[in-house]
Design an enzyme around this catalytic site. Structure first.
Site, mmCIF file in Angstrom:
data_model
loop_
_atom_site.group_PDB
_atom_site.id
_atom_site.type_symbol
_atom_site.label_atom_id
_atom_site.label_comp_id
_atom_site.label_asym_id
_atom_site.label_seq_id
_atom_site.Cartn_x
_atom_site.Cartn_y
_atom_site.Cartn_z
ATOM 1 N N PRO A 137 30.031 -5.573 -50.807
ATOM 2 C CA PRO A 137 31.468 -5.775 -50.692
ATOM 3 C C PRO A 137 31.558 -7.378 -50.221
ATOM 4 O O PRO A 137 30.985 -7.753 -49.361
ATOM 5 C CB PRO A 137 31.941 -4.849 -49.699
ATOM 6 C CG PRO A 137 31.432 -3.681 -50.078
ATOM 7 C CD PRO A 137 29.899 -4.120 -50.215
ATOM 8 N N CYS A 138 32.415 -8.099 -50.717
ATOM 9 C CA CYS A 138 32.442 -9.530 -50.728
ATOM 10 C C CYS A 138 33.602 -9.931 -49.579
ATOM 11 O O CYS A 138 33.577 -10.932 -49.001
ATOM 12 C CB CYS A 138 32.686 -10.314 -51.888
ATOM 13 S SG CYS A 138 34.212 -9.966 -52.716
ATOM 14 N N GLN A 139 34.486 -8.890 -49.242
ATOM 15 C CA GLN A 139 35.641 -9.387 -48.326
ATOM 16 C C GLN A 139 35.211 -9.906 -46.952
ATOM 17 O O GLN A 139 35.755 -11.013 -46.242
ATOM 18 C CB GLN A 139 36.783 -8.179 -48.218
ATOM 19 C CG GLN A 139 37.317 -7.878 -49.210
ATOM 20 C CD GLN A 139 36.656 -6.830 -50.056
ATOM 21 O OE1 GLN A 139 35.070 -6.475 -49.934
ATOM 22 N NE2 GLN A 139 37.330 -5.851 -50.874
ATOM 23 N N PHE A 141 33.252 -12.072 -46.500
ATOM 24 C CA PHE A 141 32.499 -13.308 -46.550
ATOM 25 C C PHE A 141 33.553 -14.316 -47.126
ATOM 26 O O PHE A 141 33.437 -15.608 -47.304
ATOM 27 C CB PHE A 141 31.205 -13.362 -47.183
ATOM 28 C CG PHE A 141 30.186 -12.594 -46.684
ATOM 29 C CD1 PHE A 141 29.572 -12.837 -45.415
ATOM 30 C CD2 PHE A 141 30.054 -11.323 -47.195
ATOM 31 C CE1 PHE A 141 28.756 -12.099 -44.924
ATOM 32 C CE2 PHE A 141 28.776 -10.655 -46.658
ATOM 33 C CZ PHE A 141 28.207 -11.149 -45.427
#
Length: 438
Positions: A137-139, A141
């Site tokens: 999950p990229c949220q 960063f």
């Protein structure tokens, strides 16, 4: 159904799920549950399952944070199909299982270990695992969020991914993430102060402890045949300690003669990928009625700053006086350029994705074409669920480019060093050769 008893009660109370009364209890008939699933474009929630039907491939590959399957489809097209998906979201699990019912399926990555992965993927203890790939999950960063890195629960699953990879010890480990990973602050040592780029440094140190050689770059998906400007960090780690070459681009921007200089076809455009479906029925949500007036004043490729001057502040409200370019507000995309990055909803005020001509957002069908999904790739859930799954996906063509790079490296095919000078993204110092200089 894959939901809690409380959700079932709520659905029954609002009339979404029919039931009978038996004494003091609600009784839900199977046909009522099936009818609810059909109405909401859902299937029975799949349970975790082992690999079915003796499915075997020449290359042993495992997928984590599989989502709707964009990276998986790309790797598959390159010749590296996954024998196991790991995904915890209900609708994504339905999507994956419906499209690839024989592939092993696991859920919460924090609840599994190397032994369970091997067991479910039918990999014996002594068998080699060639490739593990995934986009945590990229949220945690993202430059659009609070960027709490590994202090965010979503960042913690990133560390679980690395720990699991260390146990499984694949020949290649692939990590896909947002551009913000390169600059997110985090302490590089226990008790230390957060430093810019600390999250990336933490990951690189961890891979170094695992004795993996690491190459990475920031790649614009448009350079690999996607009709979308979408920049993502791709890390390729090799167990033998050497470095894998960067991805080889297949397309380039027509501006400033980039395509001509590199002898590559022009970027794919929005028109290129949707022209043959524009006359077909489209599935989409609607913009709020009050915003349609402003969209009606704009032409393709324009945004709020092309509205009449006396209308701009009225349209933008408080956002008018904020800093930055704000080009996502009232944005109509252009026919003959790649789409901006697809987001999880095309109707959010700061990230509008309005059709070039029509007074509507991009449709689910257009989303799929821009991301490179086949038209027959079924996506579970309502319109919002479908937007979210497709918008979060890795463009299929970028996944295919990653797969080709892995296969080239496996087969000892070294890339032409001239690609080191290719403008992979609009930013500088974003690769393993330059990032430490930033």
């Amino acid at each position: 159904m894959g939901v809690s008893a409380g959700v079932v009660t709520r659905l029954a109370n609002v009339g979404e799920l029919e039931f009978d009364i038996c004494g003091a209890r609600k009784v839900f008939r199977q046909e009522a549950v099936d009818a609810y699933l059909r109405r909401n474009n859902l299937v029975r929630a799949p349970e975790d399952q082992a690999l079915r039907g003796g499915l075997k491939y020449d290359i042993c590959a495992l997928s984590f944070f599989s989502g709707a399957g964009g990276l998986d489809l790309g790797m598959e097209r390159a010749g590296i199909p996954a024998t196991l998906y790991c995904e915890n979201n209900r609708e994504c699990r339905m999507t994956l299982h419906q499209n690839r019912p024989d592939v092993a399926l696991l859920g919460d990555i924090t609840q599994i270990d190397a032994d369970s992965v091997r067991r479910m993927a039918c990999i014996s203890p002594n068998s080699e695992i060639d490739v593990i790939f995934g986009g945590p999950p990229c949220q945690a960063f993202s430059t659009a969020g609070a960027r709490r890195a590994f202090e965010d629960p979503r960042g913690n699953v990133f560390l679980k991914y690395l720990d699991l990879a260390a146990e499984l010890n694949p020949r290649y480990l692939i990590i896909e993430n947002v551009r913000g990973l390169l600059s997110t602050s985090f302490p590089t040592r226990p008790g230390g102060k957060p430093v810019r780029g600390g999250a990336m440094r933490y990951i690189l140190n961890r891979l170094n402890e695992m004795d993996y050689g690491v190459s990475f770059n920031l790649y614009n998906a448009a350079n690999f045949g996607s009709a979308q400007i979408r920049e993502r960090v791709v890390i390729i780690a090799k167990r033998d300690g050497t470095k894998c070459d960067w991805l080889i681009p297949t397309h380039a921007d027509s501006k400033e003669k980039v395509a001509e200089n590199w002898r590559l076809p022009y970027w794919m455009t929005f028109r290129d990928v949707v022209h043959d479906i524009e006359d077909l029925p489209q599935t989409y949500t609607n913009f709020p009625q009050k915003r349609l007036r402003y969209f009606n004043m704009l032409k393709e490729g324009q945004c709020w700053n092309k509205l009449p001057l006396d209308v701009q502040e009225e349209a933008m409200g408080k956002a008018f006086r904020l800093g930055g370019g704000k080009t996502g507000f009232y944005r109509r995309i252009a026919w003959d350029r790649p789409s901006p990055t697809l987001v999880t909803s095309p109707t959010m005020p700061a990230t509008d994705l309005c059709h070039p001509d029509a007074l509507r957002p991009l449709s689910v069908e257009e989303y799929k074409r821009v991301q490179g999904f086949p038209d027959d790739w079924w996506i579970a859930g309502g319109v919002h669920d479908q937007y979210r799954q497709i918008g979060n996906a890795v463009p299929v063509s970028l996944g295919e480019a990653i797969g080709r790079a892995i296969l080239d490296d496996m087969n000892g095919r070294s890339h032409d060093k001239r690609w080191r000078d290719f403008p992979y993204s609009r930013y500088s110092r974003t690769s393993d050769l330059t990032w430490d200089l930033a």
